[in-house]
Write a protein that holds these residues in place. Sequence first.
Motif, PDB file in Angstrom:
ATOM      1  N   ALA A   1      -3.650  -7.962   2.233  1.00  0.00           N
ATOM      2  CA  ALA A   1      -4.230  -9.287   2.004  1.00  0.00           C
ATOM      3  C   ALA A   1      -5.746  -9.162   1.886  1.00  0.00           C
ATOM      4  CB  ALA A   1      -3.865 -10.218   3.153  1.00  0.00           C
ATOM      5  N   ARG A   2      -6.294  -9.874   0.899  1.00  0.00           N
ATOM      6  CA  ARG A   2      -7.738  -9.826   0.678  1.00  0.00           C
ATOM      7  C   ARG A   2      -8.259 -11.232   0.389  1.00  0.00           C
ATOM      8  NH1 ARG A   2      -8.481  -4.145  -0.989  1.00  0.00           N
ATOM      9  NH2 ARG A   2      -6.464  -3.311  -1.642  1.00  0.00           N
ATOM     10  N   LYS A   3      -9.562 -11.420   0.600  1.00  0.00           N
ATOM     11  CA  LYS A   3     -10.206 -12.677   0.227  1.00  0.00           C
ATOM     12  C   LYS A   3     -11.513 -12.331  -0.467  1.00  0.00           C
ATOM     13  CE  LYS A   3     -10.844 -17.390   1.681  1.00  0.00           C
ATOM     14  NZ  LYS A   3     -10.513 -18.390   2.717  1.00  0.00           N
TER      15      LYS A   3
ATOM     16  N   GLN B   1       1.849  -8.266  -4.735  1.00  0.00           N
ATOM     17  CA  GLN B   1       1.407  -7.453  -5.868  1.00  0.00           C
ATOM     18  C   GLN B   1       0.322  -6.458  -5.477  1.00  0.00           C
ATOM     19  OE1 GLN B   1       0.216 -10.374  -8.770  1.00  0.00           O
ATOM     20  NE2 GLN B   1       2.316 -10.997  -9.211  1.00  0.00           N
ATOM     21  N   ASP B   2      -0.044  -6.431  -4.213  1.00  0.00           N
ATOM     22  CA  ASP B   2      -1.077  -5.521  -3.722  1.00  0.00           C
ATOM     23  C   ASP B   2      -0.474  -4.702  -2.578  1.00  0.00           C
ATOM     24  OD1 ASP B   2      -3.319  -4.187  -2.870  1.00  0.00           O
ATOM     25  OD2 ASP B   2      -4.583  -5.975  -2.713  1.00  0.00           O
TER      26      ASP B   2
ATOM     27  N   TYR C   1      -6.696   0.083   2.514  1.00  0.00           N
ATOM     28  CA  TYR C   1      -7.096  -0.883   1.493  1.00  0.00           C
ATOM     29  C   TYR C   1      -7.586  -0.233   0.210  1.00  0.00           C
ATOM     30  CZ  TYR C   1      -6.871  -4.120   5.444  1.00  0.00           C
ATOM     31  OH  TYR C   1      -6.446  -4.859   6.514  1.00  0.00           O
TER      32      TYR C   1
ATOM     33  N   GLY D   1     -11.816 -10.303  -2.670  1.00  0.00           N
ATOM     34  CA  GLY D   1     -11.802  -8.854  -2.848  1.00  0.00           C
ATOM     35  C   GLY D   1     -11.986  -8.045  -1.583  1.00  0.00           C
TER      36      GLY D   1
ATOM     37  N   TYR E   1      -6.234 -15.549   3.059  1.00  0.00           N
ATOM     38  CA  TYR E   1      -6.421 -14.673   1.906  1.00  0.00           C
ATOM     39  C   TYR E   1      -6.182 -15.429   0.600  1.00  0.00           C
ATOM     40  CZ  TYR E   1      -1.301 -14.342   2.467  1.00  0.00           C
ATOM     41  OH  TYR E   1       0.027 -14.626   2.615  1.00  0.00           O
ATOM     42  N   ASP E   2      -6.718 -14.866  -0.509  1.00  0.00           N
ATOM     43  CA  ASP E   2      -6.574 -15.525  -1.804  1.00  0.00           C
ATOM     44  C   ASP E   2      -5.912 -14.642  -2.863  1.00  0.00           C
ATOM     45  OD1 ASP E   2      -8.571 -13.716  -2.389  1.00  0.00           O
ATOM     46  OD2 ASP E   2     -10.159 -15.219  -2.572  1.00  0.00           O
ATOM     47  N   ASN E   3      -5.468 -13.462  -2.466  1.00  0.00           N
ATOM     48  CA  ASN E   3      -4.728 -12.611  -3.411  1.00  0.00           C
ATOM     49  C   ASN E   3      -3.227 -12.772  -3.173  1.00  0.00           C
ATOM     50  OD1 ASN E   3      -4.619 -11.196  -0.907  1.00  0.00           O
ATOM     51  ND2 ASN E   3      -4.152  -9.303  -2.001  1.00  0.00           N
ATOM     52  N   ASN E   4      -2.435 -12.017  -3.902  1.00  0.00           N
ATOM     53  CA  ASN E   4      -0.982 -12.021  -3.705  1.00  0.00           C
ATOM     54  C   ASN E   4      -0.567 -10.680  -3.106  1.00  0.00           C
ATOM     55  OD1 ASN E   4       1.757 -12.178  -3.747  1.00  0.00           O
ATOM     56  ND2 ASN E   4       1.956 -12.656  -5.925  1.00  0.00           N
TER      57      ASN E   4
END
Length: 213
Positions: A94-96, A69-70, A212, A98, A63-66
Amino acid sequence: MKSSNNPNILKTSLRSAVKLSLFVVVSVILLLAVKALTDPLVAKAEKQTLLSTFDEVLPVDLYDNNPIQDTLLIEDSGSLKQLGSDEVVTLYRARKAGKPVGVILTAIAPNGYSGQIHLLIGVLADGRISGVRVLKHKETPGLGDKIEIAKNPWILEFDGRNLREDNDPRWAVKKDGGDFDQFTGATITPRAVVGAVKRTLKWINQQGETLYD
């Protein structure tokens, strides 16, 4: 003779009672003070343990988000019951690019041999488990503590598994007709963990894509 001693005996008893009461009050105050000082430290340490275990249940390169914070707060009593918790549970997403990748959340097995077993569970968006780790427990050293990855690789048996109608009966220890190994002399502990992970996965399946949103 007896009548002259009675007032003295009464005074002595009252003094002893007052001293005892003061001792109890002071002890309670000290205990509350220590609790007030240590609770934040314990909570901070537990939070750090949880965060440091994230990568073990959901690889960071997926994933590339944090996820910190999500988040989504799980508050309804029905969901909390399935997760074994009587407090609000934070679900980390977790998202990649979006798109949903997976979720990380805590769950509790309430029926361990020596009490609650706190778990951290990662589940991919397609319903497969990406990892399970034990955060806290009081199981017997040398027996039930084999649920810890540092003591035994048993917990890795969950990796890649999903829960479907056709494999539901297999979600049990082998002694109960399922797929999961049990520990010699300590079947209760793995049985509790398997049950808790299964209930959590069932809950996630029920929620689907709404996790999500």
